[in-house]
Design a protein around this motif. Structure first.
Motif, short mmCIF file in Angstrom:
data_model
loop_
_atom_site.label_atom_id
_atom_site.label_comp_id
_atom_site.label_asym_id
_atom_site.label_seq_id
_atom_site.Cartn_x
_atom_site.Cartn_y
_atom_site.Cartn_z
N TYR A 1 61.33 39.30 99.41
CA TYR A 1 62.05 39.03 98.16
C TYR A 1 63.55 39.24 98.33
N ALA A 2 63.92 40.29 99.05
CA ALA A 2 65.34 40.52 99.30
C ALA A 2 65.92 39.41 100.17
N ALA A 3 65.17 38.97 101.17
CA ALA A 3 65.63 37.89 102.03
C ALA A 3 65.79 36.59 101.24
N LEU A 4 64.83 36.33 100.35
CA LEU A 4 64.92 35.14 99.51
C LEU A 4 66.15 35.21 98.61
N GLY A 5 66.41 36.38 98.06
CA GLY A 5 67.60 36.55 97.22
C GLY A 5 68.88 36.29 97.99
N LEU A 6 68.95 36.79 99.22
CA LEU A 6 70.14 36.54 100.05
C LEU A 6 70.26 35.06 100.40
N LEU A 7 69.14 34.41 100.67
CA LEU A 7 69.17 32.99 100.98
C LEU A 7 69.67 32.18 99.78
N LEU A 8 69.18 32.52 98.59
CA LEU A 8 69.63 31.82 97.39
C LEU A 8 71.12 32.07 97.13
N LEU A 9 71.57 33.29 97.38
CA LEU A 9 72.99 33.58 97.23
C LEU A 9 73.82 32.78 98.23
N THR A 10 73.32 32.63 99.45
CA THR A 10 74.04 31.87 100.46
C THR A 10 74.14 30.40 100.06
N ILE A 11 73.05 29.86 99.55
CA ILE A 11 73.07 28.46 99.09
C ILE A 11 74.03 28.31 97.91
N ALA A 12 74.01 29.27 97.00
CA ALA A 12 74.93 29.23 95.86
C ALA A 12 76.38 29.35 96.32
N ARG A 13 76.61 30.17 97.32
CA ARG A 13 77.98 30.31 97.86
C ARG A 13 78.43 28.99 98.47
N TRP A 14 77.57 28.36 99.25
CA TRP A 14 77.89 27.09 99.90
C TRP A 14 78.12 26.00 98.86
N SER A 15 77.39 26.09 97.74
CA SER A 15 77.52 25.09 96.68
C SER A 15 78.73 25.31 95.80
N GLY A 16 79.39 26.44 95.95
CA GLY A 16 80.63 26.67 95.21
C GLY A 16 80.52 27.53 93.97
N PHE A 17 79.41 28.19 93.75
CA PHE A 17 79.28 29.07 92.59
C PHE A 17 80.10 30.34 92.82
N GLY A 18 80.88 30.71 91.84
CA GLY A 18 81.80 31.84 91.99
C GLY A 18 81.14 33.19 92.10
N PHE A 19 79.95 33.35 91.54
CA PHE A 19 79.30 34.66 91.58
C PHE A 19 78.71 34.99 92.94
N ALA A 20 78.56 33.99 93.80
CA ALA A 20 77.89 34.19 95.09
C ALA A 20 78.89 34.68 96.13
N THR A 21 79.16 35.97 96.10
CA THR A 21 80.08 36.57 97.05
C THR A 21 79.31 37.53 97.95
N VAL A 22 79.99 38.01 98.96
CA VAL A 22 79.38 39.03 99.82
C VAL A 22 79.12 40.30 99.00
N GLY A 23 80.00 40.58 98.06
CA GLY A 23 79.80 41.74 97.18
C GLY A 23 78.53 41.64 96.37
N SER A 24 78.21 40.43 95.90
CA SER A 24 76.96 40.27 95.15
C SER A 24 75.76 40.42 96.08
N GLY A 25 75.91 40.05 97.34
CA GLY A 25 74.84 40.28 98.32
C GLY A 25 74.63 41.75 98.59
#
Length: 174
Positions: A25-49
């Motif tokens: 679940y944690a890995a899936l969350g990081l993967l989704l954050l990475t995709i969101a970061r690549w897509s340009g969503f502002g909330f997807a930072t390393v800090g949110s990870g």
């Protein structure tokens, strides 16, 4: 005091077991954050990870703490793991309730003498599961920082030459 140490060891053990059980679940969350970061969503930072991993760790620790065994059960678990027959668990019971007869006092004294040596073997008796590979999640978090932020599928703007800039100014005047 020994029961507290055993209880803390069991809480730590249960926390690690929960981390091992819930890492996908944690890995899936990081993967989704990475995709969101690549897509340009502002909330997807390393800090949110980092926050995601911290909340995952905290949730597992709080869950393990809430499900922690009582002191007698903790000592009983340790006794079974070490191959004793509830020796320390019964001694804890007699000490907590007050030894009522000579046999209980004798058992309590005998176990009190054996306790210091047994406590040095607690880590061996109640080992923690091998969770070193969970550090790969931290490495994945570091790799997330390398993903360009907000670029997604957009191509970078081409550099303009002086002639291109003059043509752009002329076009803008029209």
């Amino acid at each position: 005091e020994a029961a507290k140490r055993v209880r803390h060891r069991l809480i730590l053990r249960k926390t690690v077991l929960l981390l091992l059980r819930t890492w996908p679940y944690a890995a899936l969350g990081l993967l989704l954050l990475t995709i969101a970061r690549w897509s340009g969503f502002g909330f997807a930072t390393v800090g949110s990870g980092i926050l995601l991993l911290f909340l995952w760790l905290l949730t597992c620790a709080v869950w393990a703490w809430r499900k922690a065994p009582a002191p007698y059960e903790a000592c009983s678990f340790w006794d079974r793991a070490a191959g004793r027959s509830d020796d320390f668990a019964n001694a804890w019971w007699f000490e907590d309730r007050g030894a009522e007869d000579e046999g209980q006092r004798w058992h309590l004294q005998r176990q009190a003498a054996l306790l210091p040596a047994a406590l040095t073997k607690l880590r061996h008796d109640v080992p923690l599961p091998d969770a070193r590979w969970l550090s790969l999640l931290v490495i994945f978090l570091g790799l997330m920082a390398l993903v360009p932020r907000g670029s997604g599928t957009m191509l970078p703007d081409a550099a303009l030459t002086d002639a291109d800039k003059k043509a752009a100014v002329a076009e803008a005047k029209k």
